[in-house]
Design an enzyme around this catalytic site. Structure first.
Site, PDB file in Angstrom:
ATOM      1  N   SER A 133       0.841  -1.196   0.000  1.00 18.47           N
ATOM      2  CA  SER A 133       0.000   0.000   0.000  1.00 18.47           C
ATOM      3  C   SER A 133       0.875   1.245   0.000  1.00 18.47           C
ATOM      4  O   SER A 133       1.985   1.241   0.546  1.00 18.47           O
ATOM      5  CB  SER A 133      -0.843  -0.029   1.269  1.00 18.47           C
ATOM      6  OG  SER A 133      -1.397   1.231   1.511  1.00 18.47           O
ATOM      7  N   TYR A 157      -1.919  -0.964  11.024  1.00 19.91           N
ATOM      8  CA  TYR A 157      -2.187  -1.500   9.678  1.00 19.91           C
ATOM      9  C   TYR A 157      -0.975  -1.252   8.771  1.00 19.91           C
ATOM     10  O   TYR A 157      -0.466  -2.162   8.117  1.00 19.91           O
ATOM     11  CB  TYR A 157      -3.431  -0.837   9.069  1.00 19.91           C
ATOM     12  CG  TYR A 157      -3.544  -1.065   7.576  1.00 19.91           C
ATOM     13  CD1 TYR A 157      -3.854  -2.319   7.069  1.00 19.91           C
ATOM     14  CD2 TYR A 157      -3.305  -0.025   6.661  1.00 19.91           C
ATOM     15  CE1 TYR A 157      -3.946  -2.537   5.698  1.00 19.91           C
ATOM     16  CE2 TYR A 157      -3.389  -0.238   5.293  1.00 19.91           C
ATOM     17  CZ  TYR A 157      -3.706  -1.497   4.811  1.00 19.91           C
ATOM     18  OH  TYR A 157      -3.775  -1.711   3.456  1.00 19.91           O
ATOM     19  N   LYS A 161       1.927  -3.822   6.705  1.00 14.59           N
ATOM     20  CA  LYS A 161       2.384  -3.756   5.307  1.00 14.59           C
ATOM     21  C   LYS A 161       3.905  -3.573   5.253  1.00 14.59           C
ATOM     22  O   LYS A 161       4.598  -4.218   4.467  1.00 14.59           O
ATOM     23  CB  LYS A 161       1.691  -2.620   4.553  1.00 14.59           C
ATOM     24  CG  LYS A 161       0.212  -2.823   4.339  1.00 14.59           C
ATOM     25  CD  LYS A 161      -0.099  -4.054   3.496  1.00 14.59           C
ATOM     26  CE  LYS A 161      -1.586  -4.310   3.337  1.00 14.59           C
ATOM     27  NZ  LYS A 161      -1.901  -5.646   2.842  1.00 14.59           N
TER      28      LYS A 161
HETATM   29  P1  NAD Z   1     -11.222  -6.619   1.125  1.00 16.49           P
HETATM   30  O1  NAD Z   1     -11.428  -6.609   2.595  1.00 16.49           O
HETATM   31  O2  NAD Z   1     -12.377  -6.310   0.250  1.00 16.49           O
HETATM   32  O3  NAD Z   1     -10.621  -8.036   0.678  1.00 16.49           O
HETATM   33  C1  NAD Z   1      -9.771  -8.787   1.502  1.00 16.49           C
HETATM   34  C2  NAD Z   1     -10.304 -10.208   1.555  1.00 16.49           C
HETATM   35  O4  NAD Z   1      -9.448 -11.013   2.371  1.00 16.49           O
HETATM   36  C3  NAD Z   1     -11.714 -10.319   2.141  1.00 16.49           C
HETATM   37  O5  NAD Z   1     -12.538 -11.037   1.243  1.00 16.49           O
HETATM   38  C4  NAD Z   1     -11.511 -11.059   3.461  1.00 16.49           C
HETATM   39  O6  NAD Z   1     -12.619 -11.864   3.784  1.00 16.49           O
HETATM   40  C5  NAD Z   1     -10.256 -11.856   3.166  1.00 16.49           C
HETATM   41  N1  NAD Z   1      -9.462 -12.222   4.346  1.00 16.49           N
HETATM   42  C6  NAD Z   1      -9.029 -11.405   5.337  1.00 16.49           C
HETATM   43  N2  NAD Z   1      -8.316 -12.094   6.238  1.00 16.49           N
HETATM   44  C7  NAD Z   1      -8.284 -13.383   5.815  1.00 16.49           C
HETATM   45  C8  NAD Z   1      -7.699 -14.582   6.315  1.00 16.49           C
HETATM   46  N3  NAD Z   1      -7.017 -14.603   7.467  1.00 16.49           N
HETATM   47  N4  NAD Z   1      -7.864 -15.716   5.627  1.00 16.49           N
HETATM   48  C9  NAD Z   1      -8.563 -15.739   4.473  1.00 16.49           C
HETATM   49  N5  NAD Z   1      -9.136 -14.640   3.943  1.00 16.49           N
HETATM   50  C10 NAD Z   1      -9.007 -13.478   4.614  1.00 16.49           C
HETATM   51  O7  NAD Z   1     -10.008  -5.629   0.813  1.00 16.49           O
HETATM   52  P2  NAD Z   1      -9.447  -5.094  -0.577  1.00 16.49           P
HETATM   53  O8  NAD Z   1      -9.764  -3.639  -0.660  1.00 16.49           O
HETATM   54  O9  NAD Z   1      -9.833  -5.972  -1.682  1.00 16.49           O
HETATM   55  O10 NAD Z   1      -7.884  -5.185  -0.288  1.00 16.49           O
HETATM   56  C11 NAD Z   1      -7.104  -6.295  -0.680  1.00 16.49           C
HETATM   57  C12 NAD Z   1      -5.685  -6.088  -0.200  1.00 16.49           C
HETATM   58  O11 NAD Z   1      -5.175  -4.876  -0.726  1.00 16.49           O
HETATM   59  C13 NAD Z   1      -5.530  -5.998   1.322  1.00 16.49           C
HETATM   60  O12 NAD Z   1      -4.356  -6.676   1.700  1.00 16.49           O
HETATM   61  C14 NAD Z   1      -5.385  -4.522   1.569  1.00 16.49           C
HETATM   62  O13 NAD Z   1      -4.656  -4.239   2.731  1.00 16.49           O
HETATM   63  C15 NAD Z   1      -4.650  -4.074   0.326  1.00 16.49           C
HETATM   64  N6  NAD Z   1      -4.851  -2.649   0.010  1.00 16.49           N
HETATM   65  C16 NAD Z   1      -6.121  -2.174  -0.146  1.00 16.49           C
HETATM   66  C17 NAD Z   1      -6.324  -0.811  -0.395  1.00 16.49           C
HETATM   67  C18 NAD Z   1      -7.712  -0.245  -0.529  1.00 16.49           C
HETATM   68  O14 NAD Z   1      -7.872   0.959  -0.364  1.00 16.49           O
HETATM   69  N7  NAD Z   1      -8.743  -1.037  -0.848  1.00 16.49           N
HETATM   70  C19 NAD Z   1      -5.221   0.044  -0.508  1.00 16.49           C
HETATM   71  C20 NAD Z   1      -3.943  -0.480  -0.366  1.00 16.49           C
HETATM   72  C21 NAD Z   1      -3.767  -1.837  -0.106  1.00 16.49           C
HETATM   73  N1  UFG Z   2     -12.048  11.676   3.425  1.00 19.06           N
HETATM   74  C1  UFG Z   2     -13.055  12.574   3.713  1.00 19.06           C
HETATM   75  N2  UFG Z   2     -14.228  12.100   4.185  1.00 19.06           N
HETATM   76  C2  UFG Z   2     -14.472  10.773   4.381  1.00 19.06           C
HETATM   77  C3  UFG Z   2     -13.450   9.841   4.059  1.00 19.06           C
HETATM   78  C4  UFG Z   2     -12.251  10.345   3.590  1.00 19.06           C
HETATM   79  O1  UFG Z   2     -12.881  13.795   3.566  1.00 19.06           O
HETATM   80  O2  UFG Z   2     -15.574  10.411   4.822  1.00 19.06           O
HETATM   81  C5  UFG Z   2     -10.772  12.187   2.903  1.00 19.06           C
HETATM   82  C6  UFG Z   2      -9.600  11.798   3.788  1.00 19.06           C
HETATM   83  O3  UFG Z   2      -9.455  12.683   4.850  1.00 19.06           O
HETATM   84  C7  UFG Z   2      -8.463  11.819   2.772  1.00 19.06           C
HETATM   85  C8  UFG Z   2      -9.124  11.397   1.445  1.00 19.06           C
HETATM   86  O4  UFG Z   2     -10.527  11.610   1.638  1.00 19.06           O
HETATM   87  O5  UFG Z   2      -7.994  13.119   2.628  1.00 19.06           O
HETATM   88  C9  UFG Z   2      -8.896   9.933   1.105  1.00 19.06           C
HETATM   89  O6  UFG Z   2      -9.245   9.148   2.232  1.00 19.06           O
HETATM   90  P1  UFG Z   2      -9.426   7.566   2.182  1.00 19.06           P
HETATM   91  O7  UFG Z   2      -9.783   7.113   3.561  1.00 19.06           O
HETATM   92  O8  UFG Z   2     -10.351   7.195   1.082  1.00 19.06           O
HETATM   93  O9  UFG Z   2      -8.007   7.062   1.735  1.00 19.06           O
HETATM   94  P2  UFG Z   2      -6.570   7.287   2.425  1.00 19.06           P
HETATM   95  O10 UFG Z   2      -5.726   7.987   1.430  1.00 19.06           O
HETATM   96  O11 UFG Z   2      -6.676   7.880   3.751  1.00 19.06           O
HETATM   97  O12 UFG Z   2      -6.079   5.778   2.645  1.00 19.06           O
HETATM   98  C10 UFG Z   2      -6.377   4.706   1.754  1.00 19.06           C
HETATM   99  C11 UFG Z   2      -6.549   3.426   2.585  1.00 19.06           C
HETATM  100  C12 UFG Z   2      -5.251   3.066   3.235  1.00 19.06           C
HETATM  101  C13 UFG Z   2      -4.190   2.971   2.212  1.00 19.06           C
HETATM  102  C14 UFG Z   2      -4.107   4.240   1.412  1.00 19.06           C
HETATM  103  C15 UFG Z   2      -3.113   4.132   0.314  1.00 19.06           C
HETATM  104  O13 UFG Z   2      -7.530   3.610   3.573  1.00 19.06           O
HETATM  105  O14 UFG Z   2      -5.375   1.821   3.858  1.00 19.06           O
HETATM  106  O15 UFG Z   2      -5.374   4.544   0.838  1.00 19.06           O
HETATM  107  O16 UFG Z   2      -3.368   3.027  -0.473  1.00 19.06           O
HETATM  108  F1  UFG Z   2      -3.011   2.735   2.802  1.00 19.06           F
END
Ligand code: NAD
Ligand code: UFG
Length: 350
Positions: A133, A157, A161
């Site tokens: 991330s 969190y 990572k």
């Molecule tokens: P998500 O929660 O939709 O998907 C994750 C999936 O993993 C879920 O279906 C959950 O049930 C499963 N899971 C969690 N723990 C588990 C375990 N112990 N065993 C088996 N399954 C398990 O999340 P996502 O948005 O699809 O994110 C996927 C990955 O990408 C995550 O590792 C997350 O940290 C990373 N990531 C997401 C974002 C974002 O903003 N969505 C940003 C950066 C990184």
């Molecule tokens: N924000 C609002 N109102 C809300 C939610 C978010 O104003 O209700 C703002 C936040 O303050 C931020 C921007 O929108 O300025 C983006 O916020 P997000 O929560 O959507 O995303 P972040 O950039 O904070 O973080 C996300 C994931 C993290 C990940 C990161 C980079 O939550 O886990 O993207 O991948 F690490």
């Protein structure tokens, strides 16, 4: 060997990014086995993937209910199937929750991943694409974020990572037979263009776009905009939003790299667009795409948030041959299609 004969294990494949990636993998001819404990997802999402790709490609998709924290759940799979690579999405991802329950995050994300490496090593499957991330850049002093910046963790969190990146580097260094690609996602948004799969967070969304979406469909009254005094063009914070289908394709590019470059080692790539968009710009783009007014309330900054974060896209472009195709307009268009046809996500209206 082409993608036709390759089988990929996708952990967390029922989740947001997982489902979209599984669609693209099947379309590219890979066989896919999902391992998910449905902690943050529902089986309906996998059924929708099957509908989307049709009966023929569905035959190459297998769903396994299992938990990475239980080594035997992983072992069961590897003893039956020879996997050519693993895409490892499974993990918990809510920053606030990780601050309140760090042990849960360390157990799930760290122990789960270590178990996965153990079983992969035992069955000699040593190619891994890992979901990292942009959070590992913390509050970057310079933008765009370049892969060789110093890394930091600002919360538990983020620490999972960061630790998992370091663990990957250590394992690959000690055992050079591994090929590991760490993909640092910026802010994944949007949905499949069909509107049949998309993000469906449980409870009140933490992230901007799912929140906006729920305001647009009338589930929430207004959006809190966290911060209007940042030194940016309009005072709101700037992020690099990336269409989830572009992100999915980034995983295909990473797999191809693993299969063609035996000496990839352990390498990190940013997956972003390189474009910064402010919160208020995102609200305006969603209003345009949906035709709905999004009422906003200007609020204080959210603790721990950075002013502006966006990716340098050079390395992924040069080495993976991948760049994002979609802009904010398409992200909002597709997210609105998902939201308007599924206002309550995968569930029926409660
Ligand atoms: P998500 O929660 O939709 O998907 C994750 C999936 O993993 C879920 O279906 C959950 O049930 C499963 N899971 C969690 N723990 C588990 C375990 N112990 N065993 C088996 N399954 C398990 O999340 P996502 O948005 O699809 O994110 C996927 C990955 O990408 C995550 O590792 C997350 O940290 C990373 N990531 C997401 C974002 C974002 O903003 N969505 C940003 C950066 C990184
Ligand atoms: N924000 C609002 N109102 C809300 C939610 C978010 O104003 O209700 C703002 C936040 O303050 C931020 C921007 O929108 O300025 C983006 O916020 P997000 O929560 O959507 O995303 P972040 O950039 O904070 O973080 C996300 C994931 C993290 C990940 C990161 C980079 O939550 O886990 O993207 O991948 F690490």
């Amino acid at each position: 060997m082409g993608s036709l004969e390759r089988t990929i294990l996708v952990t967390g494949g029922a989740g947001f990014i997982g489902t979209h990636t599984v669609v693209q993998l099947l379309k590219e001819g890979f066989s896919v086995s999902i391992l998910d404990n449905l902690d943050n997802s529902v089986l309906e999402a996998v059924d929708r993937v099957r509908e989307l790709v049709g009966p023929k490609l569905s035959q190459k998709l297998e769903f396994n209910l299992g938990d990475l924290r239980k080594k035997e759940d992983i072992e069961n799979l590897f003893s039956r199937t020879r996997f050519d690579a693993v895409i490892h999405f499974a993990g918990l991802k809510a920053v606030g929750e990780s601050v309140a329950f760090p042990r849960r995050y360390f157990d799930n994300n760290l122990v789960g991943t270590i178990n996965l490496y153990e079983v992969m090593a035992k069955y000699d499957c040593k190619k891994m694409v890992f979901s990292s991330s942009a959070t590992v850049y913390g509050q970057p002093e310079k933008i765009p974020c370049v892969e060789d910046f110093e890394l930091v963790a600002l919360n538990p969190y983020g620490r999972t990572k960061l630790f998992l990146e370091e663990i990957a580097r250590d394992i690959q260094k000690a055992e050079p037979g591994w090929g590991i690609i760490l993909l640092r996602y910026f802010n994944p948004v949007g949905a499949h263009e069909s509107g049949t799969i998309g993000e469906d967070p449980k409870g009140i969304p933490n992230n901007l776009m799912p929140y906006i979406q729920q305001v647009a469909v009338g589930r929430l009254p207004e959006l809190n905009v966290y911060g209007h005094d940042y030194p940016t063009k309009d005072g709101s914070a700037v992020r690099d939003y990336i269409h989830v289908m572009d992100l999915a394709d980034g995983h295909i590019a990473a797999l191809r790299k693993l299969f063609t470059n035996e000496d990839i080692g352990c390498t990190a790539y940013n997956l972003g667009t390189g474009q910064g968009t402010s919160v208020l710009e995102m609200v305006a783009a969603f209003e345009k795409a949906s035709g709905k007014k999004i009422p906003i309330k200007l609020c204080r900054r959210r603790p721990g948030d950075a002013t502006a974060v966006y990716a340098s896209t050079e390395k992924a472009k040069k080495e993976l041959g991948w760049t994002a195709k979609y802009g904010v307009e398409e992200m909002c268009r597709d997210q609105w299609k998902w939201a308007s046809s599924n206002p309550w996500g995968y569930q029926k209206k409660p």
